[in-house]
Design an enzyme around this catalytic site. Structure first.
Site, PDB file in Angstrom:
ATOM      1  CG  HIS A 158      -0.416   0.054   2.538  1.00 26.68           C
ATOM      2  ND1 HIS A 158      -0.112   1.235   3.184  1.00 26.68           N
ATOM      3  CD2 HIS A 158      -0.097  -0.932   3.412  1.00 26.68           C
ATOM      4  CE1 HIS A 158       0.359   0.975   4.396  1.00 26.68           C
ATOM      5  NE2 HIS A 158       0.392  -0.336   4.554  1.00 26.68           N
ATOM      6  CG  ASP A 168      -2.618   4.303   2.832  1.00 28.06           C
ATOM      7  OD1 ASP A 168      -2.295   3.203   2.332  1.00 28.06           O
ATOM      8  OD2 ASP A 168      -3.389   4.418   3.801  1.00 28.06           O
ATOM      9  CG  ASP A 173       2.745   0.159   7.747  1.00 25.04           C
ATOM     10  OD1 ASP A 173       2.387  -0.437   6.716  1.00 25.04           O
ATOM     11  OD2 ASP A 173       1.968   0.462   8.666  1.00 25.04           O
ATOM     12  CD  GLU A 226      -3.027  -1.312   5.713  1.00 19.00           C
ATOM     13  OE1 GLU A 226      -3.149  -2.346   6.399  1.00 19.00           O
ATOM     14  OE2 GLU A 226      -2.441  -0.277   6.126  1.00 19.00           O
TER      15      GLU A 226
END
Length: 348
Positions: free
Chosen positions: A69, A71, A93, A123
């Protein structure tokens, strides 16, 4: 096609530092469009940008998907590199895993394997990107989700999440002569239902928002509590909700988000091949259960051969110390490539 370790590390460093310099909190994923346009041209992968602000690279006919992801949580951290370690918001992340998957997709396609990659949006919020993919009707033979799993961990289980709003009404009186108080009543009941995380299979029920009151000298006429609830496949969602409704029986109890838990078959070909990819590099794989929830919970409905594997120390997620080493990214690239090559040869 065989790309050297030094080249892959250098390319990963270049891509990751550029991507970390682009601020992409949930809702601002389109800020990265120019990055993916450039990567698409350099890596000879077709690019598709969707209404949810997700990015797809590769052939739409592919039945093998690598998923990350784009975002991040809010809060920009200036990216930097020190001794082959990259720092910045999203390094763990999920932009570190994203870069590893992007380069693995390039290598695999150059070798003749039809593999696609997507960087999903939202996400960290409501998973608009994952829901858009599920609603598209597309199915896959294999999906690898690139959340950080400490580089040698393979995530085979995530807990589900319930987001619940409880709205209560009270009697509004002057505070100097009030006979009751909605805040006190709601708080007393809150203490009855709150459960802090103790073990994986015991649900956690955590209040995250509590609002009430309209004026400084008047007892409130309404109040709201929001609960974040996490539960495993061994728990009953219905029992959790019924218990809340029983404690707050004179209030409105509304489930505003419901993402079921997921547990995959540890004996699946996909899990085995990722384990083999790590073992080939002299590493010891481990199976992991995560306390949180990810897009894997949602994407499970479009492929029962799904697993989470990615580089990065998951303890650093959402912290101001986010960092990932180029060695971790290199290991993950090799693992993705090895696993998918073996899966494809097994099918043939």
């Amino acid at each position: 096609m065989q790309l050297g370790k030094d080249y892959l590390k250098q390319k990963a460093k270049e891509y990751l530092l550029e991507l970390l310099s682009i601020y992409t909190p949930s809702g601002k994923e389109d800020n990265a469009l120019s990055f993916f346009e450039k990567a698409s041209q350099e890596l000879n992968l077709n690019l598709k940008f969707t209404p949810s602000k997700s990015y797809y690279l590769g052939s739409e006919s592919s039945k093998i998907l690598l998923v990350s992801h784009i975002d991040t949580v809010p809060g920009f951290i200036e990216p930097k590199e020190e001794n082959q370690v990259i720092y910045g918001r999203g390094a763990v992340d999920d932009k570190g895993p994203l870069v590893a998957m992007l380069l693995a997709t390039y290598i695999l396609n150059e070798k003749g394997y039809n593999v696609s990659f997507t960087a999903l949006s939202d996400e960290e919020n409501k998973s608009k990107g994952a829901r858009e993919l599920v609603n598209s009707g597309k199915k896959y033979d294999y999906i690898i989700v690139g959340e950080p799993s400490n580089t040698t961990g393979i995530v085979v289980e995530y807990r589900g999440v319930l987001h619940v709003d409880i709205k209560c009404k009270g009697v509004s009186e002057h505070s100097s002569s009030a006979s009751s108080n909605l805040i006190v009543d709601m708080a007393n009941r809150l203490l009855q239902v709150t459960k802090f995380p103790k073990s994986y299979d015991t649900p956690s029920i955590i209040p995250t928002i509590f609002t009430a009151g309209e004026y400084i000298n008047k007892s409130p006429s309404s109040g709201l509590i929001h609960f974040d609830i996490r539960y495993s496949v061994k728990s009953s969602k219905q029992e959790i909700i019924l218990n809340l409704k029983d404690v707050y029986k004179d209030c409105e109890v509304a489930v505003v988000e419901d993402v079921p838990p997921v547990k995959v078959d540890i004996n699946s070909d996909l899990v085995k091949m990722i384990m083999r990819g790590l073992i080939k590099q002299g590493l010891k794989p481990s199976l992991v259960r995560k306390y949180g929830t990810s897009d894997m919970n949602i994407l499970y409905t479009i492929s029962n051969q799904i697993v989470d594997y990615g580089p990065g120390d998951s303890r650093l997620e959402h912290t101001d110390q986010e960092r990932i080493s180029l060695e971790e990214i290199f290991i993950s690239i090799n693992t993705y490539v090895s696993a998918i090559e073996e899966l494809c040869s097994k099918k043939d």
